[in-house]
Design a protein around this motif. Structure first.
Motif, PDB file in Angstrom:
ATOM      1  N   MET A  71       0.833  -1.201   0.000  1.00  0.00           N
ATOM      2  CA  MET A  71       0.000   0.000   0.000  1.00  0.00           C
ATOM      3  C   MET A  71       0.870   1.254   0.000  1.00  0.00           C
ATOM      4  O   MET A  71       1.949   1.275   0.586  1.00  0.00           O
ATOM      5  CB  MET A  71      -0.977  -0.006   1.173  1.00  0.00           C
ATOM      6  CG  MET A  71      -0.364  -0.171   2.546  1.00  0.00           C
ATOM      7  SD  MET A  71      -1.642  -0.400   3.810  1.00  0.00           S
ATOM      8  CE  MET A  71      -1.745   1.247   4.483  1.00  0.00           C
ATOM      9  N   GLY A  72       0.404   2.241  -0.723  1.00  0.00           N
ATOM     10  CA  GLY A  72       1.110   3.512  -0.744  1.00  0.00           C
ATOM     11  C   GLY A  72       2.273   3.610  -1.715  1.00  0.00           C
ATOM     12  O   GLY A  72       2.950   4.625  -1.749  1.00  0.00           O
ATOM     13  N   VAL A  73       2.511   2.566  -2.515  1.00  0.00           N
ATOM     14  CA  VAL A  73       3.625   2.688  -3.465  1.00  0.00           C
ATOM     15  C   VAL A  73       3.214   3.506  -4.689  1.00  0.00           C
ATOM     16  O   VAL A  73       4.070   3.963  -5.447  1.00  0.00           O
ATOM     17  CB  VAL A  73       4.190   1.312  -3.925  1.00  0.00           C
ATOM     18  CG1 VAL A  73       4.741   0.535  -2.749  1.00  0.00           C
ATOM     19  CG2 VAL A  73       3.176   0.502  -4.688  1.00  0.00           C
ATOM     20  N   GLY A  74       1.913   3.697  -4.864  1.00  0.00           N
ATOM     21  CA  GLY A  74       1.450   4.558  -5.956  1.00  0.00           C
ATOM     22  C   GLY A  74       0.879   3.808  -7.147  1.00  0.00           C
ATOM     23  O   GLY A  74       0.948   4.296  -8.270  1.00  0.00           O
ATOM     24  N   GLY A 134      -3.435  -2.414  -1.578  1.00  0.00           N
ATOM     25  CA  GLY A 134      -2.173  -3.040  -1.190  1.00  0.00           C
ATOM     26  C   GLY A 134      -2.191  -3.671   0.194  1.00  0.00           C
ATOM     27  O   GLY A 134      -1.241  -4.343   0.579  1.00  0.00           O
ATOM     28  N   GLN A 135      -3.270  -3.425   0.952  1.00  0.00           N
ATOM     29  CA  GLN A 135      -3.330  -3.976   2.304  1.00  0.00           C
ATOM     30  C   GLN A 135      -3.214  -5.492   2.264  1.00  0.00           C
ATOM     31  O   GLN A 135      -4.012  -6.168   1.629  1.00  0.00           O
ATOM     32  CB  GLN A 135      -4.644  -3.567   2.971  1.00  0.00           C
ATOM     33  CG  GLN A 135      -4.822  -4.126   4.360  1.00  0.00           C
ATOM     34  CD  GLN A 135      -3.943  -3.430   5.390  1.00  0.00           C
ATOM     35  OE1 GLN A 135      -3.939  -2.218   5.483  1.00  0.00           O
ATOM     36  NE2 GLN A 135      -3.202  -4.214   6.165  1.00  0.00           N
ATOM     37  N   THR A 147       8.482   2.868  -8.433  1.00  0.00           N
ATOM     38  CA  THR A 147       7.693   4.095  -8.579  1.00  0.00           C
ATOM     39  C   THR A 147       8.351   5.280  -7.870  1.00  0.00           C
ATOM     40  O   THR A 147       9.319   5.114  -7.134  1.00  0.00           O
ATOM     41  CB  THR A 147       6.281   3.908  -7.986  1.00  0.00           C
ATOM     42  OG1 THR A 147       6.420   3.595  -6.596  1.00  0.00           O
ATOM     43  CG2 THR A 147       5.522   2.776  -8.666  1.00  0.00           C
ATOM     44  N   LYS A 148       7.785   6.448  -8.110  1.00  0.00           N
ATOM     45  CA  LYS A 148       8.214   7.712  -7.494  1.00  0.00           C
ATOM     46  C   LYS A 148       9.656   8.058  -7.843  1.00  0.00           C
ATOM     47  O   LYS A 148      10.422   8.555  -6.994  1.00  0.00           O
ATOM     48  CB  LYS A 148       8.006   7.674  -5.970  1.00  0.00           C
ATOM     49  CG  LYS A 148       6.579   7.250  -5.584  1.00  0.00           C
ATOM     50  CD  LYS A 148       6.312   7.379  -4.107  1.00  0.00           C
ATOM     51  CE  LYS A 148       4.967   6.731  -3.772  1.00  0.00           C
ATOM     52  NZ  LYS A 148       4.629   6.752  -2.366  1.00  0.00           N
ATOM     53  N   ALA A 149      10.044   7.808  -9.081  1.00  0.00           N
ATOM     54  CA  ALA A 149      11.408   8.060  -9.525  1.00  0.00           C
ATOM     55  C   ALA A 149      11.766   9.549  -9.459  1.00  0.00           C
ATOM     56  O   ALA A 149      12.943   9.917  -9.492  1.00  0.00           O
ATOM     57  CB  ALA A 149      11.600   7.534 -10.952  1.00  0.00           C
ATOM     58  N   ASP A 150      10.745  10.408  -9.340  1.00  0.00           N
ATOM     59  CA  ASP A 150      11.038  11.848  -9.229  1.00  0.00           C
ATOM     60  C   ASP A 150      11.627  12.191  -7.862  1.00  0.00           C
ATOM     61  O   ASP A 150      12.242  13.233  -7.687  1.00  0.00           O
ATOM     62  CB  ASP A 150       9.755  12.653  -9.471  1.00  0.00           C
ATOM     63  CG  ASP A 150       8.581  12.159  -8.630  1.00  0.00           C
ATOM     64  OD1 ASP A 150       8.169  12.887  -7.715  1.00  0.00           O
ATOM     65  OD2 ASP A 150       8.097  11.034  -8.864  1.00  0.00           O
TER      66      ASP A 150
END
Lengths: 609, 214
Positions: free
Chosen positions: B22-25, B71-72, B126-129
């Motif tokens: 959860m929360g990875v986007g 994702g839970q 994810t979140k590569a920025d």
């Protein structure tokens, strides 16, 4: 790539999408003006709706040229090898996401709702795709829907559902052809005739050898055809299933299995909602010392059940409904309890706020839990003004309440969905301590939803299926024959009590109704059953399968009518209640029917007699 | 256009499922690909949902049915039932969150239990920025990809629109070609058996008509 522009077969300006805004504190029904078009393109015929002020003509073209990803179902060329980094999309208007384009071949049906006679309103069309997607409802402000339907008929064959007048189906020519070939089979072989006449005997005597054939090919086709009555279809399905299993057959013969599926419930009574309980009405149930009159408690709970409470009253009423304040105590006594619990809250809050960074480095379990809470707080109801913006102190409060709950119940910790339950409580209470203890009261009721083994949710889903078997066997059997009788598509409804299906305001209203435990403790299941009941024809006539049912149910979110759901659910309750002596035991148990102890007793009251 | 076939709006249909902590986007990745938008503070996903996206690959119309899952961990038993007939799996972790990377082993276990053996897997960081907050190195992702024989490893940013489309295009292209090469017959049959919806999933629509009896 000019081919994408296509020929516009129909263009109707003045067709508005209606947005039921889930975000704002105030429920707003917003009409977004736009244009509806039917466009012939090289890749197919598309129904497209574009919000006003956006480039409606050729926007697929722009998309194709630049490689932008914009909300469109239109196919676009792909060159996977060269698309390493696409330019980011330009600013889109807030309503861009509503824009859609759907291939007429993907259309399964649409709802065509005309305004009631003598009432104001606009005709409305809501398209439903084969994959179960419900598109945003479109309101025809300047003209009727006739032109649209006429032009659409050039491309697809339409038939109005015989069972639900508002539903217009796109006729699948292949299915029609299959139905025809079936009737040929019927004439020639007479097997189908006999089967339909007496499926049970036929299945038992002659069909057992070709059961596989029947199950694989004939039954699905029969279910799709209109030739046989629904009851026959259901029975045929059941008989064939039991035929393969001797034990079950025995049960179905001897026990009330058959009786149950054919149980005729009395007609549903008309139920009306009432206005919310006002401060004056609320006070009228109190003694002069401010404690609640136990003799009137059932009456008062029914009042809350029928209308909810006024917004201004929530802050007080919820504390009682959630068992934080005790009905039998005077305000002074409850205030004393509150003072004690506030200390308790601060003590538990101190337990985690005092953990230093150094300690954290050796407390992995805690760190993981904290990270979960932080992630979810950052994205819980953020469209609500109350939680909007960076550095909003209300976010910190939500975080604190959830973290403190982790200390209160470390075994459970934090599970996704809990922030959904907590946020309205904080919104109404406005402070951490009251929100926390209300949350504790709420969690007592829903704790099992979040437990690791998930048994409670599965039990509820099974109970829902059992209920549906009685309330709407037609739909129950349809779901069973489409691999959906695990009811998993209702998971989200149950886990967070419809929080994701309603606006914030409606969620509050629904919850306070449910907290009364009237007219039975499992009323939530009846609401689920009532909601599904309303979708019966849409699901069956669109021939939705496993995935389409899920999609359809998901897309109903923010398009439910709460009052209608509540009145239907209550009507179903009365139906069942009136037939309780005929109902199977497990159904009575699911709803605690005939269990007098639960009726009229406000729950969560420790001092209750 | 050919009006005789009622279902000629696509040539291929593939089911792609996004999984990961959860929360990875995951939802942001799907939203970016589907709508071209980025919604910060996307609400948590409870349960499962899917969206459709049409692409043209090698001149053929490919529809991706993209499944977004909550994702839970404890809700997995529910979500699994919807992804067992997947053709492609996108395993997601957050490059700023070690835990989410480590969890992938468990998610991969799940895939091996519930998905067809020849399901095409992609691992996405994810979140590569958020380069400055990076904890999981590019090499870690690559290593995972090699260890589990996945199609590709790619780092994406839904926020800055980097590599999101590329990931899905790559997957669609592979699924189509694999299908054309006849490698996915097995999973196709599996798909029919487990997914008796009116929209069969897992390959060329017309081929269903011939290989399965309705």
């Amino acid at each position: 790539m000019k081919r994408a522009r296509g020929i516009v077969a129909l263009r109707i300006p003045g067709v508005s999408a209606r947005l039921t805004d889930d975000g704002d504190d105030q429920p707003t029904d917003e009409y977004i003006p736009g244009t509806l078009a039917i466009v012939e393109k090289a890749t197919g015929v598309f129904i497209e709706w574009t919000p006003q002020g956006e480039d409606e003509c050729g926007w697929v073209l722009a998309d194709e040229d630049s490689g932008h990803t914009i909300p469109s179902l239109s196919p676009k060329p792909v060159d996977a090898s060269s698309s390493s980094s696409l330019p980011s999309s330009g600013p889109l208007s807030p309503h861009s996401r509503l824009r859609f384009s759907v291939d007429v071949n993907d259309l399964s049906s649409f709802k065509n709702v005309e305004p009631k006679k003598g009432k104001k309103g606009h005709p409305c069309i809501r398209l439903i795709a084969k994959d179960g997607t419900n598109y945003v409802p479109l309101y025809f402000l300047t003209q009727s829907t006739k032109d649209f339907i006429d032009v659409l008929q050039r491309y697809v064959t339409l038939r109005r559902s015989a069972r639900e007048h508002q539903l217009v189906l796109v006729v699948d020519e292949k299915a029609e052809a299959l139905a025809q070939s079936l009737s040929t089979l019927d004439q020639n072989g007479d097997i189908m005739g006999r089967f339909m006449h007496n499926p049970y005997a036929t299945a038992m005597t002659g069909l057992s050898k070709i059961t596989t054939f029947v199950q694989d090919q004939v039954i699905p086709a029969i279910l799709d055809s209109d030739a046989v009555s629904q009851e026959e279809k259901i029975r045929a399905m059941r008989e064939l299933r039991t035929e393969t299993d001797d034990t079950r057959l025995k049960i179905s013969r001897e026990a009330d299995f058959e009786v149950v599926t054919q149980l005729e419930l009395p007609p549903r009574p008309d139920i009306f909602r009432e206005s919310p309980v006002t401060q004056a009405v609320w006070s009228s149930f109190k003694h002069s010392d401010g404690s609640f009159d136990q003799a009137k408690s059932h009456h008062m709970m029914m009042n809350v059940f029928r209308g909810g409470v006024e917004t201004e009253l929530r802050k007080e009423a919820w504390k009682y409904l959630l068992g934080y304040y005790e009905w039998s105590k005077t305000p002074a006594e409850n205030e004393k309890k509150r003072a004690k619990l506030e200390k308790d809250y601060l003590r538990m809050k101190g337990q985690w706020t005092s953990i230093s960074e150094d300690q954290e480095s050796r407390f992995a379990k805690y760190v993981v839990r904290k990270a979960l809470v932080e992630k979810d707080v950052a994205r819980t109801d953020r469209t609500l003004k109350f939680f909007a913006g960076d550095d909003n102190p209300n976010l910190a409060m939500l975080h604190n309440v959830l973290m403190t709950y982790c200390m209160y119940d470390f075994d459970l910790g934090y599970v996704q969905g809990m922030s959904d339950f907590c946020s309205p409580l904080l919104y109404v209470m406005g402070n951490e301590c009251d929100a926390f203890w209300c949350f504790v009261g709420f969690m007592q009721r829903v704790h099992a939803n979040f437990e690791k083994d998930q048994t409670a949710i599965k039990v509820q889903l099974n109970q829902l299926r059992d209920l549906l078997m009685i309330v709407n066997p037609k739909l129950a059997n349809y779901l069973e024959s489409h691999d959906s009788d695990d009811m998993y598509f209702c998971f989200r409804w149950l886990i967070v009590w419809f929080k994701r299906e309603f606006s914030f305001e409606d969620t509050c209203k629904l919850w306070e109704v449910l907290w009364t435990c009237q007219p039975c403790p499992n009323f939530l299941l009846l609401i689920c059953a009532a909601t599904l009941d309303r979708q019966t024809e849409t699901i069956i006539e669109n021939k939705f399968g496993l995935t389409e049912i899920l999609k359809h149910v998901n897309d109903l979110s923010m398009h439910h009518d709460l009052d209608e759901m509540l009145t239907s659910a209550e009507a179903i309750f009365h139906q069942l209640s009136a037939s309780q002596d005929k109902l199977p035991m497990h159904i009575c148990e699911h709803l605690a029917l005939g269990d007098k102890s639960v009726v009229g007793t406000p729950s969560g009251d420790e001092d209750d007699e | 256009m050919n009006r005789e076939d009622g279902d000629d709006s696509f040539d291929y249909l593939f089911k792609v499922v996004l999984i990961g902590d959860m929360g990875v986007g995951k939802t942001c990745v799907v939203q970016r690909f589907r709508n071209g938008t980025f919604v910060d503070r996307q609400g948590t996903t409870i349960g499962v949902d899917f969206t459709m996206k049409s692409l043209i690959v090698d001149g053929k119309r490919v529809k991706l049915q993209i499944w977004d899952t909550g994702g839970q961990e404890r809700f997995r038993t529910i979500t699994q039932s919807y992804y067992r007939s997947a053709n492609g799996i996108v395993l997601c972790y957050d490059i700023t969150c070690k835990q989410s990377y480590e969890s992938l082993e468990r998610w991969i276990d799940d895939v091996s239990k519930f998905a067809a053996p020849n399901v095409v897997k992609v691992v996405v960081g994810t979140k590569a920025d958020l380069e400055s907050e990076r904890i999981v190195q590019v090499e870690d992702g690559e290593q995972l990809q090699r260890r589990h024989g996945m199609l590709t490893f790619i780092e994406t940013s839904a926020k800055e629109n980097t590599n999101v489309d590329k990931t899905f295009y790559r997957l669609a292209e592979t699924l189509k070609r694999q299908h054309d090469a006849g490698m996915s017959i097995e999973s196709q049959i599996e798909g029919i058996r487990l997914n008796s919806g009116s929209t069969p999933v897992g390959g060329l629509w017309q081929k269903y008509e011939s290989c399965c009896r309705y």
